[in-house]
Enzyme design. Structure first.
Site, PDB file in Angstrom:
ATOM      1  N   ASN A   1       0.837  -1.208   0.000  1.00  0.00           N
ATOM      2  CA  ASN A   1       0.000   0.000   0.000  1.00  0.00           C
ATOM      3  C   ASN A   1       0.873   1.260   0.000  1.00  0.00           C
ATOM      4  OD1 ASN A   1      -2.385   1.370  -0.125  1.00  0.00           O
ATOM      5  ND2 ASN A   1      -3.068   0.870   1.944  1.00  0.00           N
TER       6      ASN A   1
ATOM      7  N   HIS B   1      -9.346   3.743   8.578  1.00  0.00           N
ATOM      8  CA  HIS B   1      -9.761   2.394   8.188  1.00  0.00           C
ATOM      9  C   HIS B   1     -11.153   2.053   8.709  1.00  0.00           C
ATOM     10  CE1 HIS B   1      -5.595   1.454   6.941  1.00  0.00           C
ATOM     11  NE2 HIS B   1      -6.165   0.495   6.246  1.00  0.00           N
TER      12      HIS B   1
END
Length: 464
Positions: free
Chosen positions: A315, A351
Site C-alpha cells: 500500500n 480504516h
C-alpha cells in the site's frame, strides 16, 4: 439481464457478488484506458474530463447504485471549499474535518461485523484524495522556496475547475481501490505530458500487461488458496481443538494468502494507470519508468524477512500520502515518535471504527519499534554482524522469515475480525504469543546490548 449473469458468475467462482462486481470494475479499466488512448488522447481537456467522470460514475453505479451520491456530494463540497475559502489554513482544516466526519458517519451507519464491499470502501480512497487536494491547493500559494520537493510536485499553481476536480476524483484507474495520486499528476495526464513520446500516446502497453499478468497471478493464488483459510475458521471449535503449533501455522498461512486480496487489486489497478499514462515517472539511467502509481513492490513483499520491508512494499501510495500530509506536517511537534503515533492513529480511524483496527496498528507500531532496536543491536555488535554475514545466514533467513510471517499474520487477525469478542477469542487460543514474544524481546534487548556491544561503542552511541 446483467444481474442473473453476475449471480451465476459469483456462484461458479464461489465469491460474493459485490466482490465479483469490484474485480470486474477494476478490469474494465483496461478497455477504458484503450478508449482514451485510441480515440480521446488528442481531444480537448473538457472531453477527457467528461469521459473520466462518466466512466467513474458508471463504475460507482454498477457497484453501489444510487449510493454514488455520497461521493458526488463530497467532491462538490470540496470544490466549493477551494473556491470559497481560498488558499487558507481554514480551508485545509475544514476539508479535513468535513471529509473525515463524512467517512466516519458512513462507517457508523453501514457497519457490520463482517467485511462488506459497500460505498465506504472507495470513499475512504476518495477521502484521502480530497484532503490531499486541499493541502496541495494551499501549498500552491506558498513561496516555492519554503516547499519540499514532494510539495512542489503536488502544489497547484491555479484554482482547479469543477470538471478537473470531478475528473480527478472519478478517474477509472484509481476511483475504486486506489492508487493515490495528485491533481497535478492528473492535469499532466490530460495535458498529454505523461508520455515517453512527447505529444503521442505512451508506449506503456507492455509495462501495463506485465502488471496485469502479475496481478492476475496474485488473484489466482488468492482464489485457489483462500477458501482453505477462511476468516470464519478462527471462531470454530475445530480451530480451538487443534494443537498450538497448528493454530500458529494457520495464522501464518491465512495472513499470507489473505493479503493477496489486496495485492491483486492494487497491481491490476496499477496496470490501468500505466496503460493510460498516469504511471509514467520520467527517465532513470536512460530507462523510462512506469512506477508513479505503484502500490505494491511484489518482489520485496515476497522476499523481505523484515516487518519494515513488508510495510515498505505494501500500500505504498497510501503510506506515502500519510507521510506527506500527516507525518511530515507534524514536524512542529519536534518528536518523530509522537508524529509516528499520530499518523498511525489517523490511519486507524481512516480504516474504520472497529477495535480491531486500533489493536492492529498499535501492534504494528510496537513490532516496528522492537525490530529497529534489534537491527541496531546487530549493527553495533561485532559478533552478531559477523554471524549475519556468515555462511549460516541462509538458515538465519529461514528462521527470520518464519517469525516474520507468523507475526505479520498475528496483528492482521483483529484487522479482519473487527470486534473484540472475536479477536480476543483467537488471541486467547494462541495464548497472546505475539504480544508475549515481542514484549520479551523488547525487555531483553537492553541486557543483550550490554553483553554483546563493546563498551566503547555503547558510549559513542550515548554521545550521539
Amino acid at each position: 439481464m446483467a444481474a442473473p449473469l453476475l449471480e451465476k458468475l459469483s456462484e461458479s467462482l464461489g465469491s460474493p457478488e459485490p466482490a465479483v462486481r469490484l474485480i470486474l470494475s477494476v478490469l474494465i479499466g483496461y478497455p477504458f484506458a484503450l478508449v482514451y488512448r485510441w480515440f480521446l488522447f488528442y481531444q480537448p481537456s473538457t472531453v477527457i474530463h467528461l469521459f473520466h467522470i462518466c466512466s467513474g460514475l458508471a463504475l460507482a453505479a454498477f457497484n453501489f447504485g444510487s449510493q454514488l451520491y455520497h461521493s458526488a456530494t463530497c467532491v462538490f463540497v470540496q470544490f466549493l471549499m477551494l473556491r470559497l475559502m481560498g488558499r487558507t489554513v481554514t480551508a485545509v482544516l475544514s476539508s479535513f474535518t468535513f471529509q473525515m466526519l463524512y467517512l466516519m458517519a458512513g462507517y457508523y451507519y453501514t457497519a457490520t461485523e463482517e467485511y462488506d464491499i459497500k460505498w465506504t470502501m472507495p470513499h475512504c480512497v476518495l477521502t484521502l484524495k480530497l484532503i490531499g487536494l486541499a493541502f496541495d491547493f494551499y501549498d500552491g500559494g506558498k513561496d516555492p522556496s519554503k516547499l519540499s520537493a514532494e510539495q512542489k510536485k503536488g502544489a497547484l499553481p491555479s484554482v482547479p475547475t469543477l470538471l478537473e476536480v470531478f475528473g480527478f476524483s472519478y478517474f477509472y484507474g484509481g476511483f475504486l481501490v486506489g492508487p493515490q495520486f495528485t491533481l497535478r499528476s492528473y492535469q499532466r495526464l490530460v495535458a498529454r505530458e505523461l508520455t515517453d513520446c512527447p505529444g503521442k500516446p505512451p508506449n506503456s502497453a507492455i509495462p501495463a500487461m506485465k502488471r496485469f499478468a502479475l496481478g492476475f497471478l496474485c488473484l489466482a493464488i488468492y482464489a485457489i488458496f483462500s477458501p482453505y483459510y477462511p476468516d470464519s475458521y478462527f471462531l470454530t471449535d475445530d480451530y480451538e481443538a487443534q494443537p498450538f503449533w497448528y493454530r500458529c501455522v494457520f495464522i501464518l498461512l491465512w495472513g499470507k494468502f489473505m493479503l493477496y486480496k489486496y495485492v491483486s487489486c492494487w497491481v491490476i489497478a496499477e496496470g490501468v494507470c500505466i496503460l493510460a499514462g498516469l504511471g509514467y515517472n520520467g527517465v532513470v539511467d536512460g530507462k523510462h519508468q512506469w512506477d508513479a502509481c505503484a502500490n505494491m513492490k511484489v518482489w520485496l513483499f515476497e522476499t523481505t524477512p523484515l516487518f519494515g520491508g513488508t510495510i515498505a512494499s505494501f500500500n505504498i501510495n497510501t503510506n506515502a500520502w500519510a507521510a506527506r500530509h500527516v507525518f511530515k506536517r507534524l514536524r512542529f511537534l519536534g518528536n518523530k515518535t509522537l508524529s509516528h503515533v499520530a499518523t498511525l492513529l489517523f490511519l486507524t480511524i481512516w480504516h474504520g471504527l472497529h477495535s480491531g483496527y486500533i489493536l492492529c496498528f498499535s501492534m504494528e507500531f510496537f513490532i516496528i519499534t522492537v525490530e529497529r532496536q534489534a537491527q541496531a543491536l546487530v549493527r553495533d555488535s561485532p559478533l552478531l554482524t559477523n554471524l549475519a554475514n556468515s555462511h549460516l545466514y541462509p538458515l538465519i533467513y529461514v528462521v527470520q522469515q518464519f517469525i516474520h510471517w507468523l507475526f505479520m499474520g498475528y496483528p492482521l487477525v483483529p484487522f479482519c475480525l473487527f470486534t473484540y469478542d472475536k479477536w480476543l477469542k483467537v488471541y486467547s487460543s494462541v495464548y497472546f504469543c505475539g504480544h508475549v514474544f515481542f514484549l520479551v524481546v523488547y525487555l531483553s534487548l537492553p541486557f543483550l546490548r550490554t553483553s554483546l556491544v563493546p563498551k566503547k561503542e555503547r558510549s559513542e552511541k550515548k554521545q550521539d
